[in-house]
Enzyme design. Sequence first.
Site, PDB file in Angstrom:
ATOM      1  N   HIS A 302      64.299 -22.516 -50.412  1.00 40.18           N
ATOM      2  CA  HIS A 302      63.528 -21.944 -49.303  1.00 40.18           C
ATOM      3  C   HIS A 302      62.626 -20.846 -49.860  1.00 40.18           C
ATOM      4  CE1 HIS A 302      62.556 -20.154 -45.414  1.00 40.18           C
ATOM      5  NE2 HIS A 302      62.962 -21.297 -44.894  1.00 40.18           N
ATOM      6  N   ASP A 359      67.499 -27.957 -43.103  1.00 43.52           N
ATOM      7  CA  ASP A 359      67.361 -29.424 -43.039  1.00 43.52           C
ATOM      8  C   ASP A 359      68.508 -30.176 -43.692  1.00 43.52           C
ATOM      9  OD1 ASP A 359      64.036 -28.567 -43.484  1.00 43.52           O
ATOM     10  OD2 ASP A 359      64.780 -29.632 -41.710  1.00 43.52           O
TER      11      ASP A 359
HETATM   12  C1  SDX Z   1      61.640 -25.782 -43.913  1.00 44.17           C
HETATM   13  O1  SDX Z   1      59.018 -21.562 -44.372  1.00 44.17           O
HETATM   14  C2  SDX Z   1      59.953 -21.837 -43.531  1.00 44.17           C
HETATM   15  O2  SDX Z   1      60.469 -20.965 -42.900  1.00 44.17           O
HETATM   16  C3  SDX Z   1      60.316 -23.350 -43.414  1.00 44.17           C
HETATM   17  C4  SDX Z   1      61.493 -23.682 -42.523  1.00 44.17           C
HETATM   18  C5  SDX Z   1      61.219 -23.354 -41.065  1.00 44.17           C
HETATM   19  O3  SDX Z   1      62.190 -23.151 -40.301  1.00 44.17           O
HETATM   20  O4  SDX Z   1      60.011 -23.442 -40.679  1.00 44.17           O
HETATM   21  O5  SDX Z   1      62.654 -22.972 -42.957  1.00 44.17           O
HETATM   22  C6  SDX Z   1      61.789 -25.183 -42.555  1.00 44.17           C
HETATM   23  O6  SDX Z   1      60.583 -26.292 -44.231  1.00 44.17           O
HETATM   24  C7  SDX Z   1      62.797 -25.710 -44.873  1.00 44.17           C
HETATM   25  C8  SDX Z   1      62.449 -26.280 -46.287  1.00 44.17           C
HETATM   26  C9  SDX Z   1      62.555 -27.821 -46.227  1.00 44.17           C
HETATM   27  N1  SDX Z   1      62.048 -28.410 -47.472  1.00 44.17           N
HETATM   28  C10 SDX Z   1      62.882 -28.982 -48.386  1.00 44.17           C
HETATM   29  O7  SDX Z   1      64.105 -29.004 -48.273  1.00 44.17           O
HETATM   30  C11 SDX Z   1      62.156 -29.632 -49.563  1.00 44.17           C
HETATM   31  C12 SDX Z   1      62.870 -29.264 -50.881  1.00 44.17           C
HETATM   32  N2  SDX Z   1      62.644 -27.833 -51.122  1.00 44.17           N
HETATM   33  C13 SDX Z   1      61.552 -27.483 -51.967  1.00 44.17           C
HETATM   34  O8  SDX Z   1      60.467 -28.354 -52.033  1.00 44.17           O
HETATM   35  C14 SDX Z   1      61.245 -25.983 -52.011  1.00 44.17           C
HETATM   36  O9  SDX Z   1      62.435 -25.331 -52.210  1.00 44.17           O
HETATM   37  C15 SDX Z   1      60.536 -25.360 -50.819  1.00 44.17           C
HETATM   38  C16 SDX Z   1      59.294 -26.096 -50.449  1.00 44.17           C
HETATM   39  C17 SDX Z   1      61.443 -25.276 -49.634  1.00 44.17           C
HETATM   40  C18 SDX Z   1      60.158 -23.919 -51.220  1.00 44.17           C
HETATM   41  O10 SDX Z   1      59.192 -24.032 -52.186  1.00 44.17           O
HETATM   42  P1  SDX Z   1      58.655 -22.745 -53.011  1.00 44.17           P
HETATM   43  O11 SDX Z   1      59.076 -21.475 -52.350  1.00 44.17           O
HETATM   44  O12 SDX Z   1      57.221 -22.967 -53.278  1.00 44.17           O
HETATM   45  O13 SDX Z   1      59.504 -22.801 -54.318  1.00 44.17           O
HETATM   46  P2  SDX Z   1      59.005 -23.521 -55.626  1.00 44.17           P
HETATM   47  O14 SDX Z   1      58.578 -24.918 -55.329  1.00 44.17           O
HETATM   48  O15 SDX Z   1      58.050 -22.616 -56.316  1.00 44.17           O
HETATM   49  O16 SDX Z   1      60.368 -23.604 -56.459  1.00 44.17           O
HETATM   50  C19 SDX Z   1      60.783 -22.541 -57.310  1.00 44.17           C
HETATM   51  C20 SDX Z   1      61.546 -23.249 -58.418  1.00 44.17           C
HETATM   52  C21 SDX Z   1      60.721 -24.343 -59.115  1.00 44.17           C
HETATM   53  O17 SDX Z   1      61.257 -24.497 -60.426  1.00 44.17           O
HETATM   54  P3  SDX Z   1      60.505 -23.693 -61.672  1.00 44.17           P
HETATM   55  O18 SDX Z   1      59.043 -24.090 -61.609  1.00 44.17           O
HETATM   56  O19 SDX Z   1      60.751 -22.231 -61.409  1.00 44.17           O
HETATM   57  O20 SDX Z   1      61.225 -24.221 -62.900  1.00 44.17           O
HETATM   58  O21 SDX Z   1      62.678 -23.948 -57.857  1.00 44.17           O
HETATM   59  C22 SDX Z   1      62.519 -25.352 -58.060  1.00 44.17           C
HETATM   60  C23 SDX Z   1      61.059 -25.597 -58.356  1.00 44.17           C
HETATM   61  O22 SDX Z   1      60.905 -26.772 -59.159  1.00 44.17           O
HETATM   62  N3  SDX Z   1      62.928 -25.989 -56.794  1.00 44.17           N
HETATM   63  C24 SDX Z   1      63.645 -27.114 -56.712  1.00 44.17           C
HETATM   64  C25 SDX Z   1      63.843 -27.318 -55.347  1.00 44.17           C
HETATM   65  N4  SDX Z   1      63.247 -26.347 -54.629  1.00 44.17           N
HETATM   66  C26 SDX Z   1      62.662 -25.530 -55.543  1.00 44.17           C
HETATM   67  N5  SDX Z   1      64.138 -27.937 -57.674  1.00 44.17           N
HETATM   68  C27 SDX Z   1      64.846 -28.998 -57.215  1.00 44.17           C
HETATM   69  N6  SDX Z   1      65.103 -29.269 -55.904  1.00 44.17           N
HETATM   70  C28 SDX Z   1      64.596 -28.457 -54.944  1.00 44.17           C
HETATM   71  N7  SDX Z   1      64.828 -28.707 -53.643  1.00 44.17           N
END
Ligand code: SDX
Length: 425
Positions: A302, A359
């Site tokens: 998140h 989720d």
């Molecule tokens: C919602 O914003 C809100 O409030 C949203 C929400 C709401 O109520 O409106 O809470 C609802 O959208 C919840 C999130 C649902 N999405 C997912 O579950 C999709 C999987 N999660 C990711 O795609 C990610 O964690 C996000 C999109 C939720 C957050 O993305 P960020 O903040 O841009 O984080 P990032 O992509 O920069 O990740 C930081 C690191 C990265 O690795 P490095 O580059 O540092 O090596 O963490 C890794 C990412 O690759 N990472 C993951 C991951 N989520 C982040 N690696 C594997 N699996 C994951 N799920």
Amino acid sequence: MDKTAKVVLDGQEYELPVVVGTEDEVGIDISKFRGTSGAITLDSGYANTGSCKSEICFIDGEKGILRYRGYPIEQLAEHAKFPEVAYLLINGELPTAAQYESFRQDLTYHSMIHEDMKKFFEGFRHTAHPMAILSAMVTSLSSYYPEVDDDADDHNIIRLLAKVKTVAAYAYKKSIGQPFVQPQNKLAYCANFLHMMFAVPTEPYEVDPVLEDALNVLLILHADHEQNCSTSTVRMVGSSQANLYASMSAGISALWGPLHGGANQKVIEMLNMIQQDGGGIDKYVAKAKDKSDPFRLFGFGHRVYKNFDPRATILRKSAESVLDRLGVHDPMLEIARQLEEVALKDEYFIERNLYPNVDFYSGIIYRAMGIPTDMFTVMFALGRLPGWIAHWKELRNDPSSRINRPRQIYTGAGERDYVGIADRG
Ligand code: SDX
């Protein structure tokens, strides 16, 4: 004395005002910075940028706090009804008994959609994703209820809240080829939706109170979440003074993405894939960590919560009790539990503060309720609608609000002259 921040650029010092929020959040106000320095700030994905001041929702990502108008989400999920929470978000206060009764009646009596709107459904293929239908139908509502006078917004807010559950249920009926079921004035919001989803003309349908209670909690947990992607989209579109329906339809489209509201559908597809593949949890955790592999652990991570998502905590408990009360055994719940356990012990996830989000468990409950996977994001939209409306209304009622128009840093080609096609080789 008011706090300030200093920026030094090319030897020139600029003093910027600092805004401090109710919970002592600190924001550096850069609204005059470009005018004095000629420079802008840059923040890809707006991870460090506040777009507005707001009184609607407070999140503390470190402490796992979520409050709607000051009320903790745990208390609202345990004691409130979804229409009550919708009223709170939109109007700022919990309704009195009289206000609540009047609001509930409005939501009941405006549930029907114009008969002509039913013809729109005939144009969709039965395979149309219900989010496509929802977005199109919400925009289309503006053609039936144009903004004609100042208090049109309040009437349209009621119409939208009341009719979206009907449109959502009809999108489901369309996908399974069953006739639409009319809303029932004797049923409360959640029961009315479930009746429209699952009743059939051939036999009576009684709404199971377990389903009604589960839906009530799910909708409350999804009702608002400050400046998330879809809410920011609603504010962006609303800032151009686009009408309520157009602004909400934009929010529905933003929510559809798998990184946002579409994640609940992807979680179940992911758990299904793991189950089909013999349940190799370690294999999929390894894939999620592998940068060369596009696979992510949906339902994990998140932008704001860095210890736990309080909604996931509530849903983890709710999933177990709902499945028990329904007598449903879903192997997905066990796979989800194992996935969570393995990931939370893994350095990769610990280092990146990746925990289950809202989720991760919601889809398991929707499945147990008999709601199909491609309706999950529609359920998220049903819950989030009052939050979108509250933010849209806050923006529209703010006299200082301007059209949202971010700047950029251009990194393309420098100036060059046009070359005729004959001379381009
Ligand atoms: C919602 O914003 C809100 O409030 C949203 C929400 C709401 O109520 O409106 O809470 C609802 O959208 C919840 C999130 C649902 N999405 C997912 O579950 C999709 C999987 N999660 C990711 O795609 C990610 O964690 C996000 C999109 C939720 C957050 O993305 P960020 O903040 O841009 O984080 P990032 O992509 O920069 O990740 C930081 C690191 C990265 O690795 P490095 O580059 O540092 O090596 O963490 C890794 C990412 O690759 N990472 C993951 C991951 N989520 C982040 N690696 C594997 N699996 C994951 N799920």
